[in-house]
Design a protein around this motif. Sequence first.
Motif, short mmCIF file in Angstrom:
data_model
loop_
_atom_site.label_atom_id
_atom_site.label_comp_id
_atom_site.label_asym_id
_atom_site.label_seq_id
_atom_site.Cartn_x
_atom_site.Cartn_y
_atom_site.Cartn_z
N PRO A 1 -0.31 4.31 -0.71
CA PRO A 1 -1.50 5.15 -0.88
C PRO A 1 -1.88 5.81 0.44
O PRO A 1 -1.65 5.25 1.52
CB PRO A 1 -2.57 4.16 -1.34
N ALA A 2 -2.50 6.97 0.35
CA ALA A 2 -2.80 7.75 1.56
C ALA A 2 -3.68 6.98 2.54
O ALA A 2 -3.57 7.18 3.76
CB ALA A 2 -3.48 9.06 1.16
N ALA A 3 -4.52 6.10 2.04
CA ALA A 3 -5.46 5.39 2.91
C ALA A 3 -4.87 4.13 3.54
O ALA A 3 -5.55 3.45 4.32
CB ALA A 3 -6.70 5.00 2.12
N ALA A 4 -3.61 3.80 3.26
CA ALA A 4 -3.06 2.53 3.71
C ALA A 4 -3.05 2.39 5.22
O ALA A 4 -3.36 1.33 5.76
CB ALA A 4 -1.65 2.35 3.15
N GLY A 5 -2.67 3.46 5.93
CA GLY A 5 -2.65 3.39 7.38
C GLY A 5 -4.03 3.15 7.96
O GLY A 5 -4.21 2.33 8.88
N ARG A 6 -5.03 3.85 7.44
CA ARG A 6 -6.41 3.66 7.91
C ARG A 6 -6.92 2.26 7.57
O ARG A 6 -7.67 1.65 8.34
CB ARG A 6 -7.32 4.72 7.30
N TYR A 7 -6.49 1.75 6.43
CA TYR A 7 -6.87 0.40 6.02
C TYR A 7 -6.28 -0.63 6.98
O TYR A 7 -6.98 -1.52 7.47
CB TYR A 7 -6.34 0.18 4.60
N ALA A 8 -4.99 -0.47 7.30
CA ALA A 8 -4.34 -1.37 8.24
C ALA A 8 -5.01 -1.29 9.61
O ALA A 8 -5.26 -2.32 10.27
CB ALA A 8 -2.86 -1.03 8.36
N VAL B 1 -6.92 1.38 -1.62
CA VAL B 1 -5.52 0.98 -1.46
C VAL B 1 -5.08 0.04 -2.58
O VAL B 1 -3.95 0.11 -3.06
CB VAL B 1 -5.31 0.33 -0.08
N LEU B 2 -5.98 -0.83 -3.02
CA LEU B 2 -5.64 -1.85 -4.03
C LEU B 2 -6.11 -1.45 -5.43
O LEU B 2 -6.34 -2.31 -6.28
CB LEU B 2 -6.24 -3.20 -3.63
N GLN B 3 -6.22 -0.16 -5.69
CA GLN B 3 -6.76 0.29 -6.96
C GLN B 3 -5.89 -0.11 -8.16
O GLN B 3 -6.41 -0.37 -9.25
CB GLN B 3 -6.96 1.81 -6.94
N ASP B 4 -4.58 -0.19 -7.99
CA ASP B 4 -3.73 -0.60 -9.11
C ASP B 4 -3.97 -2.06 -9.48
O ASP B 4 -3.99 -2.42 -10.67
CB ASP B 4 -2.25 -0.38 -8.77
N TYR B 5 -4.15 -2.90 -8.46
CA TYR B 5 -4.48 -4.31 -8.73
C TYR B 5 -5.80 -4.41 -9.49
O TYR B 5 -5.92 -5.15 -10.48
CB TYR B 5 -4.56 -5.09 -7.42
N LEU B 6 -6.82 -3.65 -9.04
CA LEU B 6 -8.11 -3.71 -9.70
C LEU B 6 -8.01 -3.21 -11.15
O LEU B 6 -8.64 -3.78 -12.05
CB LEU B 6 -9.14 -2.88 -8.92
N ALA B 7 -7.21 -2.18 -11.38
CA ALA B 7 -7.01 -1.69 -12.74
C ALA B 7 -6.35 -2.75 -13.61
O ALA B 7 -6.74 -2.95 -14.78
CB ALA B 7 -6.18 -0.41 -12.72
N ASP B 8 -5.35 -3.44 -13.08
CA ASP B 8 -4.69 -4.52 -13.83
C ASP B 8 -5.67 -5.64 -14.16
O ASP B 8 -5.66 -6.19 -15.27
CB ASP B 8 -3.51 -5.08 -13.04
#
Length: 270
Positions: free
Chosen positions: A208-215, A8-15
């Motif tokens: 992201p598709a996994a956001a609901g499962r993450y929550a 879910v936080l892949q954009d943050y990790l890329a930054d």
Amino acid sequence: MLELDAEVLQDYLADLMDWLVELTSDTPPRRILDLGAGTGTGTRALLRRFADAEAVAVDMSESMLGRLADRARESGLADGRVRTVRANLDEEWPAGLDSLDLVWASASLHHMADPDRSLREILAAVAPGGRLVVVEMDASPFPRFLPDDLGPGLGRPGVEERCYAAVADKHAAAVPHLGDDWGTRLTRAGFTVEAERRFVVHLKSPLPAAAGRYARAILARLREHLADRLDADDVTVLDKLLDDDGPYSILRRDDLTVRTSRSVWVARRP
């Protein structure tokens, strides 16, 4: 949970990795240690960015390290670039982990019984000019997902905030170093802090598709660990949100967001 967090936080990790590559452009690391590696999100991200590097992943959980090794192979990193070491860093620093170019400590230092001692051990293990990257969360570490008003059928505005207040109260005793001033600790240990940055994440629809499962995974953990600290009405609301077949399931909501932050310190051994 760790892998959902990374997805879910892949954009943050890329930054974060872009920033780290820029900061280390003078001396790209070749010998990396991932401290408290978990399932290897940091290990894989670092090795993707630093193509000439090798990494040692340290964790006290054998099952975590097994998962890390599997994921490394799935990512095409099983060519000797990743080695795993099982160790409890509150006991003894593992042998052979020295002359390191970069130590990555993501959400791990606050778990140490004596972080100052751990930082001194890291300093001794880092080569002169090498770096330590500390990634830490706020005192309330879990992301926020829900609006304050959950709408008809649930009511009870502010359920999520009450959960996080209960978490903070529990962590004050169980994880006393969460939210510490790591810059001060780094300087006291003998490091020179080169850079500090706070990454703020606020993801909105489309998520992201996994956001609901993450929550759902995080709310389920809160429900499990906080039931004795929440009133019966809040527990009922959580149960409705966690009922996958019910009309109020968190997986059915279209108003989720993901709100969190990470603070990062990059420090160098003089």
